[in-house]
Design a protein around this motif. Structure first.
Motif, mmCIF file in Angstrom:
data_model
loop_
_atom_site.group_PDB
_atom_site.id
_atom_site.type_symbol
_atom_site.label_atom_id
_atom_site.label_comp_id
_atom_site.label_asym_id
_atom_site.label_seq_id
_atom_site.Cartn_x
_atom_site.Cartn_y
_atom_site.Cartn_z
ATOM 1 N N ASP A 39 0.841 -1.196 0.000
ATOM 2 C CA ASP A 39 0.000 0.000 0.000
ATOM 3 C C ASP A 39 0.877 1.248 0.000
ATOM 4 O OD1 ASP A 39 -1.876 1.956 0.287
ATOM 5 O OD2 ASP A 39 -3.072 0.850 1.739
ATOM 6 N N LEU A 40 0.882 1.930 -1.145
ATOM 7 C CA LEU A 40 1.706 3.134 -1.310
ATOM 8 C C LEU A 40 0.856 4.381 -1.511
ATOM 9 C CD1 LEU A 40 4.319 1.642 -3.815
ATOM 10 C CD2 LEU A 40 4.666 2.063 -1.378
ATOM 11 N N LEU A 41 -0.427 4.282 -1.198
ATOM 12 C CA LEU A 41 -1.318 5.390 -1.510
ATOM 13 C C LEU A 41 -0.859 6.689 -0.851
ATOM 14 C CD1 LEU A 41 -3.940 6.479 -2.743
ATOM 15 C CD2 LEU A 41 -5.110 5.771 -0.655
ATOM 16 N N ASP A 42 -0.582 6.657 0.452
ATOM 17 C CA ASP A 42 -0.231 7.891 1.151
ATOM 18 C C ASP A 42 1.066 8.479 0.609
ATOM 19 O OD1 ASP A 42 -2.475 7.646 2.700
ATOM 20 O OD2 ASP A 42 -1.443 6.620 4.361
ATOM 21 N N GLU A 43 2.053 7.617 0.344
ATOM 22 C CA GLU A 43 3.330 8.128 -0.160
ATOM 23 C C GLU A 43 3.177 8.766 -1.543
ATOM 24 O OE1 GLU A 43 2.824 5.241 1.210
ATOM 25 O OE2 GLU A 43 4.522 4.535 2.432
ATOM 26 N N LEU A 44 2.405 8.120 -2.420
ATOM 27 C CA LEU A 44 2.240 8.656 -3.769
ATOM 28 C C LEU A 44 1.454 9.962 -3.756
ATOM 29 C CD1 LEU A 44 1.518 5.357 -5.734
ATOM 30 C CD2 LEU A 44 3.540 6.808 -5.949
ATOM 31 N N MET A 45 0.392 10.015 -2.964
ATOM 32 C CA MET A 45 -0.394 11.239 -2.902
ATOM 33 C C MET A 45 0.346 12.355 -2.181
ATOM 34 S SD MET A 45 -3.012 10.524 -4.654
ATOM 35 C CE MET A 45 -3.970 11.997 -4.345
ATOM 36 N N GLY A 46 1.354 11.990 -1.373
ATOM 37 C CA GLY A 46 2.109 12.997 -0.641
ATOM 38 C C GLY A 46 3.320 13.538 -1.369
ATOM 39 N N LEU A 47 3.572 13.078 -2.611
ATOM 40 C CA LEU A 47 4.715 13.600 -3.365
ATOM 41 C C LEU A 47 4.556 15.103 -3.609
ATOM 42 C CD1 LEU A 47 5.445 10.970 -6.181
ATOM 43 C CD2 LEU A 47 7.011 11.710 -4.368
ATOM 44 N N ALA A 85 7.059 -2.652 -11.561
ATOM 45 C CA ALA A 85 7.973 -2.257 -12.639
ATOM 46 C C ALA A 85 7.488 -0.990 -13.327
ATOM 47 C CB ALA A 85 8.100 -3.388 -13.653
ATOM 48 N N ALA A 86 6.178 -0.898 -13.594
ATOM 49 C CA ALA A 86 5.648 0.299 -14.250
ATOM 50 C C ALA A 86 5.812 1.522 -13.364
ATOM 51 C CB ALA A 86 4.177 0.087 -14.601
ATOM 52 N N LEU A 87 5.592 1.364 -12.055
ATOM 53 C CA LEU A 87 5.739 2.497 -11.137
ATOM 54 C C LEU A 87 7.190 2.954 -11.066
ATOM 55 C CD1 LEU A 87 4.698 4.447 -9.007
ATOM 56 C CD2 LEU A 87 4.977 2.627 -7.299
ATOM 57 N N VAL A 88 8.121 2.027 -10.913
ATOM 58 C CA VAL A 88 9.533 2.399 -10.810
ATOM 59 C C VAL A 88 10.000 3.090 -12.085
ATOM 60 C CG1 VAL A 88 11.875 1.467 -10.668
ATOM 61 C CG2 VAL A 88 10.100 0.653 -9.098
ATOM 62 N N ALA A 89 9.635 2.555 -13.233
ATOM 63 C CA ALA A 89 10.040 3.179 -14.498
ATOM 64 C C ALA A 89 9.470 4.586 -14.610
ATOM 65 C CB ALA A 89 9.580 2.324 -15.674
ATOM 66 N N ARG A 118 13.148 10.488 -5.100
ATOM 67 C CA ARG A 118 14.273 9.674 -4.610
ATOM 68 C C ARG A 118 13.879 8.931 -3.346
ATOM 69 N NH1 ARG A 118 17.092 14.588 -5.795
ATOM 70 N NH2 ARG A 118 18.310 14.421 -7.724
ATOM 71 N N ALA A 119 13.167 9.614 -2.462
ATOM 72 C CA ALA A 119 12.732 8.962 -1.223
ATOM 73 C C ALA A 119 11.770 7.817 -1.528
ATOM 74 C CB ALA A 119 12.072 9.992 -0.307
ATOM 75 N N MET A 120 10.887 8.028 -2.502
ATOM 76 C CA MET A 120 9.948 6.973 -2.883
ATOM 77 C C MET A 120 10.682 5.773 -3.451
ATOM 78 S SD MET A 120 6.893 5.748 -3.274
ATOM 79 C CE MET A 120 5.796 7.140 -3.012
ATOM 80 N N LEU A 121 11.664 6.007 -4.314
ATOM 81 C CA LEU A 121 12.442 4.898 -4.880
ATOM 82 C C LEU A 121 13.189 4.144 -3.789
ATOM 83 C CD1 LEU A 121 13.790 6.638 -8.114
ATOM 84 C CD2 LEU A 121 12.207 4.712 -8.018
ATOM 85 N N ALA A 122 13.707 4.875 -2.801
ATOM 86 C CA ALA A 122 14.394 4.213 -1.691
ATOM 87 C C ALA A 122 13.413 3.366 -0.878
ATOM 88 C CB ALA A 122 15.059 5.260 -0.797
ATOM 89 N N THR A 123 12.204 3.880 -0.672
ATOM 90 C CA THR A 123 11.178 3.120 0.044
ATOM 91 C C THR A 123 10.852 1.823 -0.697
ATOM 92 O OG1 THR A 123 10.205 5.122 0.988
ATOM 93 C CG2 THR A 123 8.792 3.172 0.867
ATOM 94 N N LEU A 124 10.723 1.920 -2.012
ATOM 95 C CA LEU A 124 10.388 0.742 -2.808
ATOM 96 C C LEU A 124 11.490 -0.311 -2.733
ATOM 97 C CD1 LEU A 124 8.810 2.413 -5.982
ATOM 98 C CD2 LEU A 124 7.632 1.256 -4.105
ATOM 99 N N ARG A 125 12.730 0.120 -2.697
ATOM 100 C CA ARG A 125 13.831 -0.850 -2.622
ATOM 101 C C ARG A 125 13.797 -1.638 -1.315
ATOM 102 N NH1 ARG A 125 16.652 3.319 -5.459
ATOM 103 N NH2 ARG A 125 17.340 4.278 -3.494
ATOM 104 N N GLY A 126 13.179 -1.074 -0.299
ATOM 105 C CA GLY A 126 13.122 -1.762 0.990
ATOM 106 C C GLY A 126 11.861 -2.581 1.200
#
Length: 708
Positions: free
Chosen positions: A226-234, A263-267, A338-346
């Motif tokens: 669930d990434l809703l809050d992070e994506l809406m908070g960009l 994959a689509a989100l990261v790209a 960048r913070a979102m990409l780091a979150t996804l890697r974890g």
């Protein structure tokens, strides 16, 4: 027939005779041969071709909106028989299919792709007699370059539009397409009036075999990502110099990509980061770049290179007041990405779970071939490579071509395993493709009926895209009894924001009400109107065919044939009438059900025709006279509308300006030339009253603006 001699004839014979005359006049205005070249036409295709020929003759155009898989290409070629100058306009991916079909029909036709017209490349044929536009829904926006180019080609030609899904998002989609031959008349037409130009039959309206559809069945996946809050908070992005504010749109787009695959989100995030870096580099030189300038940067994943930003990003026309504030905004957006990409890697990657769900569907259906569609090439690549790594017989296909475990494949090689007739050779077991994961590059116009399972990996905004996907498999001549359809449900949290299902249902109801739908495209969706006008018209014609086939010509006295009006009456639960009127070559079915008014609405006329199935009774002279009075009143109203109509206000203004110019030219001409010019001016004014297509309307506008 006058009221005085009605009682002298048997009511049963009069009813049979009236039904037969109505049916023959409406159905037999045009005929279509049983074969076109090597193509044997089915009965529903011959009926469609005959009706289209009538519409072309009466109005200069028609839209064939049959459900996917019913053979619209063959109907179009049947209509084109006997025409010398034929131009086919369609997406480039359909060129080979049209050429094969035209060769089978023995018809010579030129082809130009919509993509070439969009780039400003001229058509290979000028002044065609007939223009066939396949996948006409690509022309739903009249402001595009491709629309202007096609409108110009349709200027003096008859126009046949083909699309199973002409209404994609809103009613104006359909209006823009019909305006290619109706011009401004399409802008002011009601839904029922637009339906007059549409030929559409559902699969259920035909007698041919088509696979039944099982589904769509939801596939609900675990929602541990669930990434809703992070994506809406960009932090919102900074647009290019020539872009509008797009913060909300970017957030929605990222949510849709997240709902498709990791994959689509990261790209997408990496592309956003690359754009932010380009903006920062250009702003630091005092320049706010345009979209084209940013596109000139070379990008490879996270690497971005710009040698001379001062040259590629010239000073714009809207210099910002505060460059520093803009830099702060774009840097905040980049830091958020960048913070979102780091979150996804974890976090665990959910894509293997999606791939496993596809593998489970493949296992459930054994040897069946499966098509899995996604909007995003990144999703296609990620899922196909996960499946290939698991040893499955999988191929991927995007705009860049095909790929299997052994490497790249040509598009034609992949399609040969799904399209009948492209290759009769049976592939080796090691080369067989059981599951094809593809973008919507394959969702239009192709016959992929060797597959029998369709999976929607994600849900597009447009429900027509879903119907097109299923239509690649559920087709005329399919060897399958059932087509199975699955849909991956979007994450529940993204659905709360995007409301994808709700939007799709709303659009489905609109399309179902105006044009009609063959089946629901998403689970538990209500189509809407049970009898949209085009489908009601097809149902009426099917009833008229039964009337025509019940011939009683040898049993009826010839006295009725010499009458001015042929009358009959039936026992029905409602009072009203059905009348056949002739206006030149046009045949009009006029209906009325008390206490309503007389009209030509297809749904109402279909109901009247069904009411005419009752037992014959002797008509009352008073009822006949009342019906004749109603018909006369309707004809007067129709004539008055025709006199008042200068189409839309825009078209009326153009015509008035040109009419004034004609008057001015005549008034200022030397006296000795006026006698010669007067009949020419009269014919020009008559021409202004005719219905014109969009291309001719634009030519009128240019003429009205010219100084000559």
């Amino acid at each position: 027939m006058t009221p005085t001699n009605v009682g002298s004839l048997d009511p049963r014979f009069m009813l049979a005779r009236a039904r037969m005359v109505i049916a023959r006049e409406v159905l037999d205005a045009e005929s279509c041969p049983a074969t076109v070249g090597q193509i044997a036409l089915h009965a529903h295709q011959r009926r469609a071709a005959a009706r289209i020929l009538t519409l072309l003759r009466a109005y200069g155009g028609a839209l064939l909106a049959d459900a996917t898989g019913l053979g619209k290409t063959f109907v179009a070629l049947a209509v084109a028989g006997g025409v010398e100058r034929i131009l086919i306009v369609a997406p480039a991916s359909l060129r080979d299919g049209w050429r094969r079909s035209a060769a089978l029909a023995g018809i010579q036709a030129s082809f130009v792709s919509l993509e070439r017209l969009s780039r400003g490349i001229a058509s290979p044929m000028r002044d065609p007699e007939l223009v066939i536009v396949d996948e006409a829904h690509h022309l739903r926006n009249a402001r595009t370059k491709r629309y202007s180019a096609v409108a110009a080609l349709c200027d003096r030609a008859r126009v046949l539009l083909l699309s199973a899904t002409p209404l994609q998002n809103r009613r104006n989609d359909l209006v823009a397409q019909l305006a290619l031959f109706l011009g401004d008349d399409a802008l002011s037409a009601t839904d029922a009036e637009l339906a007059r130009y549409i030929v559409r039959r559902r699969t259920a309206d035909t007698t041919i075999h088509m696979p039944a559809v099982h589904g769509p069945e939801w596939i609900r996946l675990p929602n541990d990502d669930d990434l809703l809050d992070e994506l809406m908070g960009l932090p919102p992005p900074l647009p290019a110099e020539d872009e509008g504010e797009a913060g909300a749109l970017v957030s929605y787009t990222l949510l849709r990509q997240w709902a498709s695959s990791r994959a689509a989100l990261v790209a997408a995030l990496r592309r956003r980061l690359a754009k932010a870096f380009a903006l920062i580099s250009s702003l630091e030189t005092g320049r706010w770049p345009t979209r084209d300038a940013i596109a000139a940067w070379s990008q490879a994943d996270t690497s971005v290179q710009l040698a001379l930003p001062e040259l590629l990003s010239p000073l714009g026309s809207r210099l910002p007041i505060d460059i520093e504030a803009m830099l702060v905004a774009v840097r905040a957006h980049a830091d958020g990405i960048r913070a979102m990409l780091a979150t996804l890697r974890g976090r665990p990657d959910p894509d293997p779970v999606r791939a496993a769900a596809l593998a489970a569907i493949a296992y459930r259906h054994g040897d069946a071939r499966i098509l899995a569609f996604s909007q995003y090439a990144d999703t296609v690549r990620a899922l196909s490579r996960l499946l290939i790594g698991g040893g499955h017989a999988v191929a991927e296909l995007t705009a860049r071509g095909g790929r299997v475990a052994g490497g790249r494949l040509q598009r034609s090689t992949v399609l040969a395993q799904f399209t009948p007739g492209l290759s009769d050779a049976k592939p080796r077991a090691a080369d067989r493709i059981a599951l094809l994961v593809t973008t919507d590059v394959l969702s239009e116009g192709l016959d992929l009926q060797r597959a029998s399972v369709v999976v929607h990996v994600d849900l597009p905004w447009n429900p027509a895209r879903l119907e097109q996907r299923v239509g690649r498999v559920r087709r005329l001549g399919s060897p399958h009894e059932i087509v199975h359809v699955y849909a991956f449900a979007p994450p529940a949290s993204s659905e709360r924001v995007l409301r994808v299902e709700s939007r799709l249902r709303t659009k489905l109801r609109l399309a179902g009400r105006i044009v009609g739908l063959d089946a629901t495209s998403i689970p538990d969706a209500e189509i809407g109107a049970a009898d949209p006008a085009p489908e009601a018209t097809s149902a009426t014609l099917a009833l008229l065919e039964r009337w025509r086939d019940a011939s009683v010509a040898d049993q009826v006295s010839t006295a009725d044939e010499q009458s001015a009006v042929l009358c009959a009456s039936v026992d029905a639960p409602n009072d009203g009438f059905l009348a056949l009127l002739a206006d030149g070559d046009e045949r009009i079915l006029l209906g009325k059900i008390e206490p309503g008014n007389a009209g030509t609405d297809p749904v109402m006329v279909d109901r009247v025709v069904r009411l005419c199935a009752g037992d014959a009774v002797a008509p009352l002279p008073s009822a006949i006279q009342a019906t004749l009075d109603d018909i006369a009143a309707w004809c007067q109203r129709r004539a008055a509308r025709s006199r008042l109509a200068m189409s839309s206000p825009v078209g009326a203004c153009l015509r008035r300006r040109i009419s004034a110019r004609i008057t001015s030219v005549l008034a200022t001409a030397p006296r000795y030339e006026r006698a010669t010019l007067a009949p020419i001016a009269s014919r020009a004014r008559d021409a202004l009253g005719a219905s014109l297509g969009a291309g001719a309307e634009r030519a009128l506008e240019n003429l009205a603006r010219s100084d000559g």
